[in-house]
Structures are given as C-alpha cells and as structure tokens.
Design a protein around this motif. Structure first.
Motif, short mmCIF file in Angstrom:
data_model
loop_
_atom_site.label_atom_id
_atom_site.label_comp_id
_atom_site.label_asym_id
_atom_site.label_seq_id
_atom_site.Cartn_x
_atom_site.Cartn_y
_atom_site.Cartn_z
N SER A 46 -0.05 4.46 12.51
CA SER A 46 -1.03 3.47 12.03
C SER A 46 -0.36 2.15 11.69
N SER A 47 0.83 2.21 11.11
CA SER A 47 1.54 0.97 10.79
C SER A 47 1.88 0.21 12.06
N ARG A 48 2.23 0.92 13.12
CA ARG A 48 2.53 0.27 14.40
C ARG A 48 1.26 -0.33 14.99
N LYS A 49 0.19 0.41 14.93
CA LYS A 49 -1.09 -0.06 15.48
C LYS A 49 -1.51 -1.37 14.83
N HIS A 50 -1.30 -1.47 13.52
CA HIS A 50 -1.73 -2.66 12.78
C HIS A 50 -0.64 -3.70 12.61
N GLY A 51 0.54 -3.46 13.17
CA GLY A 51 1.63 -4.43 13.08
C GLY A 51 2.18 -4.61 11.67
N LYS A 52 2.19 -3.53 10.90
CA LYS A 52 2.65 -3.59 9.51
C LYS A 52 4.04 -2.96 9.39
N PRO A 53 4.94 -3.62 8.66
CA PRO A 53 6.21 -2.94 8.37
C PRO A 53 5.94 -1.75 7.47
N ILE A 54 6.73 -0.71 7.65
CA ILE A 54 6.54 0.50 6.85
C ILE A 54 7.88 0.96 6.28
N VAL A 55 7.83 1.35 5.04
CA VAL A 55 8.99 1.95 4.37
C VAL A 55 8.63 3.42 4.19
N ILE A 56 9.46 4.30 4.77
CA ILE A 56 9.17 5.72 4.67
C ILE A 56 10.21 6.42 3.80
N VAL A 57 9.70 7.37 3.03
CA VAL A 57 10.52 8.17 2.12
C VAL A 57 10.29 9.63 2.47
N SER A 115 12.03 -5.69 -1.44
CA SER A 115 12.28 -7.10 -1.74
C SER A 115 12.94 -7.84 -0.59
N ALA A 116 13.30 -7.15 0.47
CA ALA A 116 14.05 -7.76 1.58
C ALA A 116 13.20 -8.76 2.36
N PRO A 117 13.77 -9.91 2.69
CA PRO A 117 13.03 -10.91 3.49
C PRO A 117 12.62 -10.40 4.86
N ALA A 118 13.34 -9.43 5.41
CA ALA A 118 13.02 -8.91 6.74
C ALA A 118 11.62 -8.30 6.79
N LEU A 119 11.11 -7.86 5.67
CA LEU A 119 9.77 -7.25 5.65
C LEU A 119 8.67 -8.27 5.87
N ASP A 120 8.99 -9.55 5.79
CA ASP A 120 7.98 -10.58 6.00
C ASP A 120 7.85 -11.01 7.46
N VAL A 121 8.67 -10.45 8.33
CA VAL A 121 8.63 -10.83 9.75
C VAL A 121 7.44 -10.14 10.41
N PRO A 122 6.56 -10.92 11.08
CA PRO A 122 5.40 -10.30 11.74
C PRO A 122 5.87 -9.37 12.86
N ARG A 166 0.54 -6.02 3.01
CA ARG A 166 1.68 -6.69 3.64
C ARG A 166 2.71 -5.66 4.09
N ILE A 167 2.86 -4.60 3.29
CA ILE A 167 3.83 -3.54 3.53
C ILE A 167 3.16 -2.20 3.27
N ILE A 168 3.49 -1.22 4.09
CA ILE A 168 3.05 0.14 3.87
C ILE A 168 4.24 0.92 3.33
N LEU A 169 4.03 1.67 2.28
CA LEU A 169 5.06 2.53 1.68
C LEU A 169 4.51 3.94 1.73
N LEU A 184 0.85 -1.19 0.00
CA LEU A 184 0.00 0.00 0.00
C LEU A 184 0.88 1.23 0.00
N LEU A 185 0.76 2.02 -1.05
CA LEU A 185 1.44 3.31 -1.14
C LEU A 185 0.47 4.37 -0.69
N THR A 186 0.87 5.17 0.29
CA THR A 186 0.04 6.27 0.72
C THR A 186 0.92 7.50 0.93
N ILE A 187 0.50 8.60 0.36
CA ILE A 187 1.33 9.80 0.42
C ILE A 187 0.70 10.89 1.26
N GLY A 188 -0.36 10.57 1.99
CA GLY A 188 -1.03 11.57 2.79
C GLY A 188 -2.05 12.33 1.97
#
Length: 162
Positions: free
Chosen positions: A77-88, A129-136, A64-67, A3-7
C-alpha cells in the motif's frame, strides 16, 4: 502526519508504546491504528483501534510517513500511494508473532528505496527525523512495485517450500 498501523490480527504494544514516547519528541502529529487486541493505549497521540477501509485509505493518503509492522500488505500500500514506510519487525521472543518471519521480510526489503527498517526501536527517532523521508517516491514506485511484488512472491514461495 505520521500514520502508525500495526495491522488487524495481532497487537504490537511494544511498537505503540515506543511511538507514544516518541510523540513527545517529534514535531509532527501522529495518528495510530492500534488494533482491537491492543492492551497499551497511547497517551500522546490520537488513535483508534480499527477503521473502516475508506477511513484507513484517507488516513493513508494524508500521511507523510507510514510506520508499520513488517506486513507485506502495508508495504505494498505504501508503494501504491508513493509513501515512505518505516517497518518494525514483530518478534516471536516478545510473543508478537508465532515466528520471526518479519525479520526475513525486513532483510529482503531493507535496500528498497522508500523502505526503512527499524530493527531496534531505539533507531525510530533518527529514522523518522531523517530528511530522506521527505523525498517524493512517485517517480520510482510504479517501476519498483512490480519488482517488489515479484520479489515478495519468490520469497514467499521459498519460505513455503521449506
């Protein structure tokens, strides 16, 4: 799904364009909320400009991932839902924000579990693409959320007192 979200306040066409190019290389669907002021329209992934809160919550939960831009609301929100997040971070030199406070936000968050910082768009493919993003994250989020919120409040107070 990514999920890409830019605000909702400012466009972030530089990130949307980069993700559109990455969509051809990633083996996973992407859905983007690109904002009402975006000029660039993606060709390689499904998107909408805005969503009702219930729609957004549904997309957030199924991702699966928030971008995202380095917006604190999305990080929390990503913390609340337990989602890994990639921030730019949005950068002032590209007219993406009035100043570079998102660089400072990224610096404060870069060592937190489940938060990945892409300071350069060229690193997005490797991070996504990193495997670490699949860790719950559900085991660390509840304990980490209070610490993260307190750190953000302190960081915000220090910025405002300047």
């Amino acid at each position: 799904m990514i999920l890409l979200t830019i605000g909702t306040q400012l466009p972030f066409d530089r990130l949307v364009r980069a993700v559109d190019e990455l969509a051809l290389r990633l083996d996973e669907p992407i859905f983007g909320q690109i904002g009402s002021k975006a000029e660039y329209e993606p060709k390689n992934f499904e998107y909408c400009r805005t969503m009702r809160p219930t729609e957004f919550d549904g997309k957030f939960r199924s991702a699966r991932i928030i971008l995202s831009h380095a917006g604190i609301g999305t990080v929390l929100s990503s913390r609340k839902h337990g989602k890994p997040i990639v921030i730019v971070p949005r950068l002032a030199k590209f007219g993406e924000h009035r100043n570079d406070h998102q660089l400072a936000t990224c610096a404060q968050l870069k060592n937190k579990q489940g938060i990945y910082v892409a300071s350069e768009l060229e690193t997005l493919f490797d991070i996504l693409s990193a495997p670490a993003l699949d860790v719950p994250l559900h085991g660390v989020v509840s304990a980490d959320r209070a610490q993260l919120v307190n750190g953000i409040k302190g960081f915000t107070r220090s910025i405002l007192s300047r």
